[in-house]
Enzyme design. Structure first.
Site, PDB file in Angstrom:
ATOM      1  N   MET A   7       8.881  25.209   1.922  1.00  0.00           N
ATOM      2  CA  MET A   7       8.258  24.281   0.986  1.00  0.00           C
ATOM      3  C   MET A   7       9.323  23.542   0.165  1.00  0.00           C
ATOM      4  O   MET A   7       9.202  22.342  -0.094  1.00  0.00           O
ATOM      5  CB  MET A   7       7.310  25.038   0.049  1.00  0.00           C
ATOM      6  N   TYR A  54      12.125  32.465   6.947  1.00  0.00           N
ATOM      7  CA  TYR A  54      10.782  32.951   7.254  1.00  0.00           C
ATOM      8  C   TYR A  54      10.630  33.365   8.716  1.00  0.00           C
ATOM      9  O   TYR A  54      11.029  32.633   9.615  1.00  0.00           O
ATOM     10  CB  TYR A  54       9.734  31.886   6.910  1.00  0.00           C
ATOM     11  N   LYS A  89       0.844  -1.206   0.000  1.00  0.00           N
ATOM     12  CA  LYS A  89       0.000   0.000   0.000  1.00  0.00           C
ATOM     13  C   LYS A  89       0.877   1.253   0.000  1.00  0.00           C
ATOM     14  O   LYS A  89       2.076   1.175   0.306  1.00  0.00           O
ATOM     15  CB  LYS A  89      -0.914  -0.019   1.232  1.00  0.00           C
TER      16      LYS A  89
HETATM   17  C1  LIG Z   1      -0.483  -2.055   6.760  1.00  0.00           C
HETATM   18  C2  LIG Z   1      -0.991  -3.368   7.167  1.00  0.00           C
HETATM   19  C3  LIG Z   1      -0.104  -4.434   7.366  1.00  0.00           C
HETATM   20  C4  LIG Z   1       1.407  -4.286   7.307  1.00  0.00           C
HETATM   21  O1  LIG Z   1       1.881  -3.719   8.488  1.00  0.00           O
HETATM   22  P1  LIG Z   1       3.456  -3.576   8.771  1.00  0.00           P
HETATM   23  O2  LIG Z   1       3.540  -3.137  10.177  1.00  0.00           O
HETATM   24  O3  LIG Z   1       3.961  -2.536   7.829  1.00  0.00           O
HETATM   25  O4  LIG Z   1       4.049  -4.909   8.502  1.00  0.00           O
HETATM   26  C5  LIG Z   1      -0.645  -5.690   7.657  1.00  0.00           C
HETATM   27  N1  LIG Z   1      -1.980  -5.857   7.761  1.00  0.00           N
HETATM   28  C6  LIG Z   1      -2.856  -4.846   7.595  1.00  0.00           C
HETATM   29  C7  LIG Z   1      -4.323  -5.101   7.735  1.00  0.00           C
HETATM   30  C8  LIG Z   1      -2.390  -3.566   7.311  1.00  0.00           C
HETATM   31  O5  LIG Z   1      -3.267  -2.560   7.158  1.00  0.00           O
END
Ligand SMILES: *Cc1c(COP(=O)(O)O)cnc(C)c1O
Length: 347
Positions: free
Chosen positions: A291, A244, A33
């Site tokens: 930025m 800034y 992800k």
């Molecule tokens: C993000 C996620 C993981 C992975 O977690 P890590 O700590 O990065 O290994 C596993 N299961 C679910 C449901 C997640 O959302």
């Protein structure tokens, strides 16, 4: 070209998978992800595809793009966000989580024979998932569907804390609820791979461990280096202010350098002095993160030149320790990097 880049070591990425494999005999789902935690999912998928049983993402768009690169199962970790998403699940042969009632209603209208359903239970995190009292009813409903497979899962709230009692309570409840079920099971994220072997079950879901962002004490290797080349150095006199709001005032004559990286690149915003490396020496940032720029106090060091690299983190650094310096966590530092940061892959 602006020299602000994230270097990614594919060798270390691959090595981390080998290390994970020495710690579990379960199948591995690579959680990719958020663009593989900022490292770029195309390259990551290509590098580790043969080592994992499946991939996991959050959004449908991620899953649909990813489908072009792999035929392995792709799981939507939050399942559908609206019922019409099931059309795409059918079309792209996606696996999906069901964690709440509305996601299960009307499921029988869809053709799911190319999809595995991940039945998510709440075992104490109280985030997503069905409670124990609903298990029986929902389980029967899901079993009656003609899906490719039905996997039972939950998520640990504190797997990075071996002493936290929540872990064993969750593992115990998961075992209790699923005792009569012969389905495949999945509970462990990265922390549990190392800290809770009794939570591995059939499939472990690893994210941060693959990317070397945490748990380095288990032999995992850092996978990325973030650096930016100095574009300007100026002399500043005692009493002069920097940047800034004139937020930082020199308490003695000094040299200030500027690196072309800022909060638009994903550096967390801060206005106090933070440690940073240039040519292996440690210096402090001054003033507010801009930025597109960060100012660093070279004090009276004349060896640092325009064109030298300012290194935020590197292949020797434990990103979890480094992140504390920025009041954040490695997960955020990695996933926050914006598309403006060039990604360059090393073999
Ligand atoms: C993000 C996620 C993981 C992975 O977690 P890590 O700590 O990065 O290994 C596993 N299961 C679910 C449901 C997640 O959302």
């Amino acid at each position: 070209m602006r020299q602000t880049e994230l270097l990614i070591s594919l060798k270390n990425l691959k090595k981390n998978l080998q290390i994970i494999k020495t710690n579990t005999s379960s199948d591995i789902q690579a959680v990719i992800k958020a663009n593989a935690y900022g490292l770029g999912y195309n390259e990551v998928v290509e590098c580790i595809e043969n080592d994992v049983e499946s991939f996991a993402v959050i959004t449908l768009n991620e899953a649909i793009s990813l489908r072009k690169y792999t035929n392995k199962p792709i799981t939507l970790l939050q399942g559908v966000h609206e019922i019409s998403d099931y059309d795409y699940i059918e079309k792209y042969n996606l696996d999906f989580v069901v964690h709440t009632h509305w996601q299960v209603e009307n499921l029988s209208k869809f053709n799911l024979n190319q999809s595995r359903i991940w039945f998510k239970l709440n075992t104490g995190m109280n985030r997503l998932g069905f409670d124990q009292k609903d298990f029986g009813d929902v389980y029967e409903k899901l079993k009656s569907l003609k899906a490719k497979d039905l996997i039972i899962m939950s998520h640990l709230a504190a797997s990075s804390e071996p002493e936290n009692k929540l872990n064993n309570a969750q593992i115990k409840l998961f075992n209790e609820i699923t005792a009569g079920a012969t389905n495949k099971k999945s509970l462990a994220n990265s922390g549990a791979i190392f800290n809770f072997p009794n939570a591995h079950f059939d499939i472990v879901r690893s994210g941060i461990a693959i990317y070397g962002g945490k748990y380095l004490e288990n032999g995992l290797k850092p996978v990325s280096k973030l650096r930016s080349k100095i574009i300007s150095i100026r002399k500043v006199k005692k009493g002069e202010c920097i940047g800034y709001d004139g937020a930082w005032i020199a308490d003695k004559d000094c040299r200030i350098c500027y690196a072309p990286i800022g909060y638009a690149d994903g550096i967390p915003y801060f206005s106090s002095c933070r440690k940073i490396n240039i040519d292996g020496k440690q210096f402090l940032t001054v003033g507010k993160v801009n930025m597109d720029l960060i100012a660093i106090n070279l004090e009276n060091d004349n060896s640092i030149k325009v064109g030298d690299w300012v290194e935020f983190w590197g292949f020797e650094d434990d990103l979890t320790k480094f992140s504390k310096n920025f009041d954040t966590i490695s997960y955020q530092l990695m996933t926050n990097l914006s598309g403006r940061v060039e990604k360059n892959y090393l073999e």
